[in-house]
Enzyme design. Sequence first.
Site, mmCIF file in Angstrom:
data_model
loop_
_atom_site.group_PDB
_atom_site.id
_atom_site.type_symbol
_atom_site.label_atom_id
_atom_site.label_comp_id
_atom_site.label_asym_id
_atom_site.label_seq_id
_atom_site.Cartn_x
_atom_site.Cartn_y
_atom_site.Cartn_z
ATOM 1 N N ARG A 115 0.817 -1.215 0.000
ATOM 2 C CA ARG A 115 0.000 0.000 0.000
ATOM 3 C C ARG A 115 0.850 1.264 0.000
ATOM 4 O O ARG A 115 0.540 2.237 -0.674
ATOM 5 C CB ARG A 115 -0.840 0.072 1.285
ATOM 6 C CG ARG A 115 -2.111 -0.594 1.195
ATOM 7 C CD ARG A 115 -2.751 -0.733 2.538
ATOM 8 N NE ARG A 115 -3.914 -1.554 2.338
ATOM 9 C CZ ARG A 115 -5.114 -1.085 2.061
ATOM 10 N NH1 ARG A 115 -5.341 0.201 2.024
ATOM 11 N NH2 ARG A 115 -6.125 -1.892 1.856
ATOM 12 N N TYR A 223 -0.169 -13.392 0.006
ATOM 13 C CA TYR A 223 0.370 -13.145 -1.336
ATOM 14 C C TYR A 223 1.698 -12.413 -1.246
ATOM 15 O O TYR A 223 1.994 -11.754 -0.248
ATOM 16 C CB TYR A 223 -0.625 -12.398 -2.233
ATOM 17 C CG TYR A 223 -1.182 -11.083 -1.732
ATOM 18 C CD1 TYR A 223 -0.484 -9.897 -1.856
ATOM 19 C CD2 TYR A 223 -2.458 -11.033 -1.175
ATOM 20 C CE1 TYR A 223 -1.034 -8.688 -1.433
ATOM 21 C CE2 TYR A 223 -3.016 -9.835 -0.748
ATOM 22 C CZ TYR A 223 -2.301 -8.667 -0.884
ATOM 23 O OH TYR A 223 -2.844 -7.485 -0.462
ATOM 24 N N ASP A 306 -14.288 5.448 -0.284
ATOM 25 C CA ASP A 306 -14.964 4.893 0.892
ATOM 26 C C ASP A 306 -15.996 5.860 1.473
ATOM 27 O O ASP A 306 -16.932 5.431 2.147
ATOM 28 C CB ASP A 306 -13.938 4.540 1.978
ATOM 29 C CG ASP A 306 -13.407 3.120 1.813
ATOM 30 O OD1 ASP A 306 -13.691 2.479 0.782
ATOM 31 O OD2 ASP A 306 -12.687 2.648 2.727
HETATM 32 C C1 LIG Z 1 -7.959 -5.601 5.451
HETATM 33 C C2 LIG Z 1 -8.304 -4.791 4.227
HETATM 34 C C3 LIG Z 1 -7.858 -5.216 2.980
HETATM 35 C C4 LIG Z 1 -8.189 -4.497 1.825
HETATM 36 N N1 LIG Z 1 -7.735 -4.941 0.618
HETATM 37 C C5 LIG Z 1 -8.045 -4.262 -0.506
HETATM 38 C C6 LIG Z 1 -7.555 -4.689 -1.770
HETATM 39 O O1 LIG Z 1 -6.839 -5.694 -1.875
HETATM 40 N N2 LIG Z 1 -7.901 -3.970 -2.895
HETATM 41 C C7 LIG Z 1 -8.688 -2.857 -2.804
HETATM 42 O O2 LIG Z 1 -8.971 -2.235 -3.844
HETATM 43 N N3 LIG Z 1 -9.161 -2.425 -1.605
HETATM 44 C C8 LIG Z 1 -8.859 -3.081 -0.466
HETATM 45 N N4 LIG Z 1 -9.307 -2.636 0.748
HETATM 46 C C9 LIG Z 1 -10.158 -1.434 0.803
HETATM 47 C C10 LIG Z 1 -9.344 -0.165 0.669
HETATM 48 O O3 LIG Z 1 -8.295 -0.147 1.609
HETATM 49 C C11 LIG Z 1 -10.219 1.089 0.873
HETATM 50 O O4 LIG Z 1 -11.439 0.930 0.187
HETATM 51 C C12 LIG Z 1 -9.488 2.314 0.341
HETATM 52 O O5 LIG Z 1 -8.278 2.506 1.043
HETATM 53 C C13 LIG Z 1 -10.363 3.566 0.444
HETATM 54 O O6 LIG Z 1 -9.617 4.662 -0.009
HETATM 55 P P1 LIG Z 1 -10.136 6.143 0.255
HETATM 56 O O7 LIG Z 1 -9.077 7.041 -0.295
HETATM 57 O O8 LIG Z 1 -11.529 6.297 -0.214
HETATM 58 O O9 LIG Z 1 -10.214 6.288 1.850
HETATM 59 P P2 LIG Z 1 -9.023 6.228 2.924
HETATM 60 O O10 LIG Z 1 -7.957 5.316 2.513
HETATM 61 O O11 LIG Z 1 -9.678 5.993 4.242
HETATM 62 O O12 LIG Z 1 -8.419 7.706 2.894
HETATM 63 C C14 LIG Z 1 -9.092 8.783 3.477
HETATM 64 C C15 LIG Z 1 -8.079 9.902 3.688
HETATM 65 O O13 LIG Z 1 -8.792 11.057 4.143
HETATM 66 C C16 LIG Z 1 -8.131 11.597 5.288
HETATM 67 N N5 LIG Z 1 -9.175 12.239 6.082
HETATM 68 C C17 LIG Z 1 -10.143 11.636 6.804
HETATM 69 N N6 LIG Z 1 -10.932 12.555 7.382
HETATM 70 C C18 LIG Z 1 -10.463 13.766 6.998
HETATM 71 C C19 LIG Z 1 -10.859 15.094 7.274
HETATM 72 N N7 LIG Z 1 -11.899 15.359 8.069
HETATM 73 N N8 LIG Z 1 -10.164 16.126 6.707
HETATM 74 C C20 LIG Z 1 -9.092 15.875 5.888
HETATM 75 N N9 LIG Z 1 -8.660 14.614 5.613
HETATM 76 C C21 LIG Z 1 -9.346 13.572 6.160
HETATM 77 C C22 LIG Z 1 -7.507 10.385 5.967
HETATM 78 O O14 LIG Z 1 -6.444 10.758 6.819
HETATM 79 C C23 LIG Z 1 -7.041 9.577 4.759
HETATM 80 O O15 LIG Z 1 -5.775 9.987 4.310
HETATM 81 C C24 LIG Z 1 -8.985 -3.324 1.926
HETATM 82 C C25 LIG Z 1 -9.425 -2.894 3.182
HETATM 83 C C26 LIG Z 1 -9.080 -3.605 4.324
HETATM 84 C C27 LIG Z 1 -9.567 -3.117 5.639
#
Ligand SMILES: Cc1cc2nc3c(=O)[nH]c(=O)nc-3n(C[C@H](O)[C@H](O)[C@H](O)COP(=O)(O)OP(=O)(O)OC[C@H]3O[C@@H](n4cnc5c(N)ncnc54)[C@H](O)[C@@H]3O)c2cc1C
Length: 419
Positions: A115, A223, A306
């Site tokens: 990651r 993996y 997310d």
């Molecule tokens: C065990 C596990 C395994 C996974 N494996 C996979 C996989 O193999 N393949 C895959 O595609 N997905 C996988 N996922 C899912 C994936 O990790 C998430 O869906 C993805 O990281 C979501 O990305 P995002 O950028 O939407 O949110 P996040 O990664 O949660 O990023 C949100 C960002 O916003 C910031 N933030 C939060 N609130 C605020 C605020 N109020 N103001 C400013 N900044 C803020 C946070 O600090 C963070 O940097 C897995 C999840 C888990 C738990």
Amino acid sequence: MTAPTPPTGPHRPDVLVVGGGIGGLSTAFALTRAGLRVRVLERAEEFGEVGAGIQLAPNCTRILDDYGLLDEARSLGVLPEAMVMRDALDARELTRLDLSDLERRYGYPYLVIHRSDLHALLLRACRAAGVELCTGRKVVGYENTGAGARIRLADGRTDEAALVVAADGLHSVARREFVGDDVVSSRYVAYRAAVPIERVRGNGVAEKDVVVYVGPRCHFVQYPLRGGEMLNQVAVFASPSADASPAGAAGDARWGGPEELDAAFEATCDTVRRGIPLMWRDRWWQMLDRDPVDTWVHGRVALLGDAAHPPLQYMAQGAIMAIEDGWVLAHHLTRTAPDRDAALAAYQAVRVEHCRRVQTTARAWGELWHLEGGERLRRNAVMRARDTYDYGFTDWEYGPTALTPDQEPAMFTPIPLGA
Ligand SMILES: Cc1cc2nc3c(=O)[nH]c(=O)nc-3n(C[C@H](O)[C@H](O)[C@H](O)COP(=O)(O)OP(=O)(O)OC[C@H]3O[C@@H](n4cnc5c(N)ncnc54)[C@H](O)[C@@H]3O)c2cc1C
């Protein structure tokens, strides 16, 4: 709200992206590439990712290729040979995907990567593209202004742009403000680890495959990472103490502790049991998602990643969906320019149904993986009967990302067996 005081540079950006995770950074890159001025606001003091490996299926590597980032991602990760599902109790193979054939079918590889390597790659791409990257900016409020949207920071400052993308993750402030729903607890917990391959050689580990062991109320994934130097492990199980906490108690560390981890995998096969002591024991992730919602666009604030559609991770598509969201949004902002409302409407029209399907399928997948007793044996029989080259389960997921709501899944030419 008070008059805007930009937290950094003097130029008003076209787009504010809240959150510098994989979704926020990939979107910021896509929008900058589309000619927009983008500012990312990340609450943490430094950009980074927590966790170990991530799987990127062809519907994601196709987009990385379009961005000119696939070769670098490939050099940092591993292209596994197969994805194999085994029973966690007796280790018997249930079904597999031949990942070379999968690459031929979809035109792009199945890649596994650390990651932090993926995140750093996106960060470098954003810097090179000219994205304005701001850390230590916690967004606590949103307001539509007519011509755009304004955000409020925890320190009282404000910022605004014609469009705000909320990519602030599962516990999104924007989601709370505009939708107001609760997270849903699956009562499962995930432990992660990335271990040097030397430490697990001799444990019966398949060094070139993604292997998923499905067991009663638990599963275990392994993996390779970083050119095969490391092994990624994920151990997931139903926490017996989860009932004590309400679904909304996100991050509640009282349930799912390491003693529960050990007990959950006691009866599993040798390879799985030998992997459990290597899991990181100081942190674990409670498996939460949300019910799908139809509306992601609220005036000029668009939910993404997310924040819009957090899935249980069983389809390994959460980060991929976030990357797809940004690619689709950038496409429509270019196509309909300068009509941003039309672009937002198109983004929502295209993405909601697909992501709903991933979210609901992931929940069903979890139930299937975790069956017990006679149901487990019946599942195993059905899985063993699947043809390795039957792509009925993956075409809708791994095929090209749709750009219009009525776009049919692309037609694939079946690959003759033995070709
Ligand atoms: C065990 C596990 C395994 C996974 N494996 C996979 C996989 O193999 N393949 C895959 O595609 N997905 C996988 N996922 C899912 C994936 O990790 C998430 O869906 C993805 O990281 C979501 O990305 P995002 O950028 O939407 O949110 P996040 O990664 O949660 O990023 C949100 C960002 O916003 C910031 N933030 C939060 N609130 C605020 C605020 N109020 N103001 C400013 N900044 C803020 C946070 O600090 C963070 O940097 C897995 C999840 C888990 C738990």
